[in-house]
Design a protein around this motif. Structure first.
Motif, mmCIF file in Angstrom:
data_model
loop_
_atom_site.group_PDB
_atom_site.id
_atom_site.type_symbol
_atom_site.label_atom_id
_atom_site.label_comp_id
_atom_site.label_asym_id
_atom_site.label_seq_id
_atom_site.Cartn_x
_atom_site.Cartn_y
_atom_site.Cartn_z
ATOM 1 N N UNK A 67 0.820 -1.219 0.000
ATOM 2 C CA UNK A 67 0.000 0.000 0.000
ATOM 3 C C UNK A 67 0.849 1.262 0.000
ATOM 4 N N UNK A 68 2.062 1.200 0.546
ATOM 5 C CA UNK A 68 2.897 2.394 0.634
ATOM 6 C C UNK A 68 3.346 2.883 -0.741
ATOM 7 N N UNK A 69 3.270 2.015 -1.743
ATOM 8 C CA UNK A 69 3.661 2.383 -3.103
ATOM 9 C C UNK A 69 2.465 2.802 -3.955
ATOM 10 N N UNK A 70 1.272 2.682 -3.393
ATOM 11 C CA UNK A 70 0.053 3.058 -4.116
ATOM 12 C C UNK A 70 -0.034 4.578 -4.250
ATOM 13 N N UNK A 71 -0.474 5.085 -5.390
ATOM 14 C CA UNK A 71 -0.594 6.538 -5.544
ATOM 15 C C UNK A 71 -1.542 7.158 -4.529
ATOM 16 N N UNK A 72 -1.110 8.273 -3.969
ATOM 17 C CA UNK A 72 -1.949 9.090 -3.089
ATOM 18 C C UNK A 72 -1.809 10.514 -3.600
ATOM 19 N N UNK A 73 -2.732 10.915 -4.449
ATOM 20 C CA UNK A 73 -2.552 12.167 -5.177
ATOM 21 C C UNK A 73 -1.481 11.972 -6.238
ATOM 22 N N UNK B 9 10.986 -3.187 4.613
ATOM 23 C CA UNK B 9 11.435 -4.409 3.934
ATOM 24 C C UNK B 9 11.520 -4.210 2.422
ATOM 25 N N UNK B 10 11.106 -3.043 1.948
ATOM 26 C CA UNK B 10 10.970 -2.792 0.508
ATOM 27 C C UNK B 10 12.106 -1.936 -0.028
ATOM 28 N N UNK B 11 12.773 -2.420 -1.070
ATOM 29 C CA UNK B 11 13.835 -1.628 -1.699
ATOM 30 C C UNK B 11 13.276 -0.382 -2.374
ATOM 31 N N UNK B 12 12.074 -0.486 -2.907
ATOM 32 C CA UNK B 12 11.456 0.686 -3.530
ATOM 33 C C UNK B 12 11.149 1.740 -2.469
ATOM 34 N N UNK B 13 10.645 1.310 -1.316
ATOM 35 C CA UNK B 13 10.406 2.254 -0.222
ATOM 36 C C UNK B 13 11.708 2.899 0.231
ATOM 37 N N UNK B 14 12.790 2.132 0.214
ATOM 38 C CA UNK B 14 14.106 2.696 0.545
ATOM 39 C C UNK B 14 14.433 3.859 -0.372
ATOM 40 N N UNK B 15 14.242 3.665 -1.648
ATOM 41 C CA UNK B 15 14.562 4.708 -2.622
ATOM 42 C C UNK B 15 13.718 5.951 -2.396
ATOM 43 N N UNK B 16 12.425 5.753 -2.111
ATOM 44 C CA UNK B 16 11.536 6.888 -1.855
ATOM 45 C C UNK B 16 11.996 7.641 -0.612
ATOM 46 N N UNK B 17 12.287 6.894 0.451
ATOM 47 C CA UNK B 17 12.688 7.521 1.712
ATOM 48 C C UNK B 17 13.988 8.301 1.555
ATOM 49 N N UNK B 18 14.939 7.719 0.861
ATOM 50 C CA UNK B 18 16.219 8.405 0.654
ATOM 51 C C UNK B 18 16.029 9.674 -0.169
ATOM 52 N N UNK B 19 15.157 9.606 -1.158
ATOM 53 C CA UNK B 19 14.870 10.792 -1.968
ATOM 54 C C UNK B 19 14.230 11.894 -1.133
ATOM 55 N N UNK C 287 15.028 12.451 1.918
ATOM 56 C CA UNK C 287 16.007 12.899 2.899
ATOM 57 C C UNK C 287 16.055 12.105 4.187
ATOM 58 N N UNK C 288 15.460 10.925 4.203
ATOM 59 C CA UNK C 288 15.443 10.084 5.387
ATOM 60 C C UNK C 288 16.564 9.044 5.319
ATOM 61 N N UNK C 289 17.121 8.705 6.479
ATOM 62 C CA UNK C 289 17.978 7.535 6.568
ATOM 63 C C UNK C 289 17.095 6.297 6.456
ATOM 64 N N UNK C 290 17.703 5.171 6.105
ATOM 65 C CA UNK C 290 16.921 3.957 5.864
ATOM 66 C C UNK C 290 17.571 2.756 6.527
ATOM 67 N N UNK C 291 16.733 1.889 7.088
ATOM 68 C CA UNK C 291 17.148 0.559 7.524
ATOM 69 C C UNK C 291 16.331 -0.441 6.720
ATOM 70 N N UNK C 292 16.992 -1.208 5.873
ATOM 71 C CA UNK C 292 16.338 -2.254 5.073
ATOM 72 C C UNK C 292 16.554 -3.586 5.769
ATOM 73 N N UNK C 293 15.476 -4.338 5.947
ATOM 74 C CA UNK C 293 15.606 -5.602 6.687
ATOM 75 C C UNK C 293 14.644 -6.631 6.126
ATOM 76 N N UNK C 294 14.767 -7.854 6.627
ATOM 77 C CA UNK C 294 13.876 -8.938 6.209
ATOM 78 C C UNK C 294 13.309 -9.679 7.414
ATOM 79 N N UNK C 295 13.307 -9.043 8.563
ATOM 80 C CA UNK C 295 12.802 -9.684 9.781
ATOM 81 C C UNK C 295 11.275 -9.638 9.804
#
Length: 197
Positions: free
Chosen positions: A23-29, A54-64, A66-74
């Motif tokens: 859902x975090x990748x779904x368009x909102x506006x 857990x999402x690499x795409x979410x990582x890219x959005x967050x970094x864009x 200006x957020x730091x990111x922790x990517x995990x699979x737990x």
């Protein structure tokens, strides 16, 4: 007034089982739901802003954004909290934000922060009438508890049992507390965003 240092932890590791896709990748506006949520966080008021996902795409959005990111699979919510809080060492407190709560306003985030500046050992939650919800601002004294939660537990397990020790900050509207679990939720909040925000 003293100035106490804060971090912001954005919980973005949900598996969106009820939604059917991330859902975090779904368009909102004009942007994704995640980017919309992140864009309303007053990052200049925090010493550290971290998205745990857990999402690499979410990582890219967050970094864009200006957020730091922790990517995990737990697998567990408790894992997400621990990984995020571990990034907050040395800070006086941490605001825990749900990435699927898009209508939370900068005014409400700022009100939580201002409350903490007056009481740096306090716990602060956003609320509406008799409902208390996220975001939640935790003082550093609770970091150890947040890092050792039972599996599947969320941050509520680290809140004091005595409700008098928790300050509830009133939201601007009930919709600030609403998260997105289903497509219907998303459509409803998007319509409200167009009308009110």
């Amino acid at each position: 007034m003293n100035y106490f240092s804060l971090g912001c932890l954005v919980m973005a590791s949900g598996q969106s089982k009820r939604f059917g896709s991330n859902k975090l990748l779904t368009p909102f506006g004009d942007v994704s739901l995640l980017e919309y949520t992140l864009s309303h966080i007053p990052t200049h008021l925090f010493q550290k802003c971290v998205v745990v996902t857990r999402s690499k795409v979410c990582c890219s959005i967050a970094e864009r954004c200006g957020f730091d990111v922790v990517l995990h699979s737990m697998p567990y919510r408790s894992d997400t909290l621990r990984l995020g809080i571990e990034q907050m060492k040395g800070l006086d407190g941490c605001l825990v934000v749900q990435a699927d709560q898009p209508l939370c306003s900068q005014q409400s985030y700022t009100a939580l922060i201002n409350g903490f500046q007056d009481n740096p050992n306090g716990f602060f939650r956003l609320g509406w009438k008799n409902i208390s919800a996220s975001p939640v601002l935790f003082p550093a004294l609770s970091f150890a508890s947040l890092c050792s939660l039972p599996q599947k537990s969320g941050g509520a397990a680290a809140l004091p049992k005595d409700p008098n020790k928790i300050t509830v900050i009133s939201a601007l509207s009930q919709w600030e507390l609403q998260d997105v679990d289903t497509l219907e939720d998303l459509q409803k909040l998007l319509q409200i965003a167009k009308e009110q925000f």
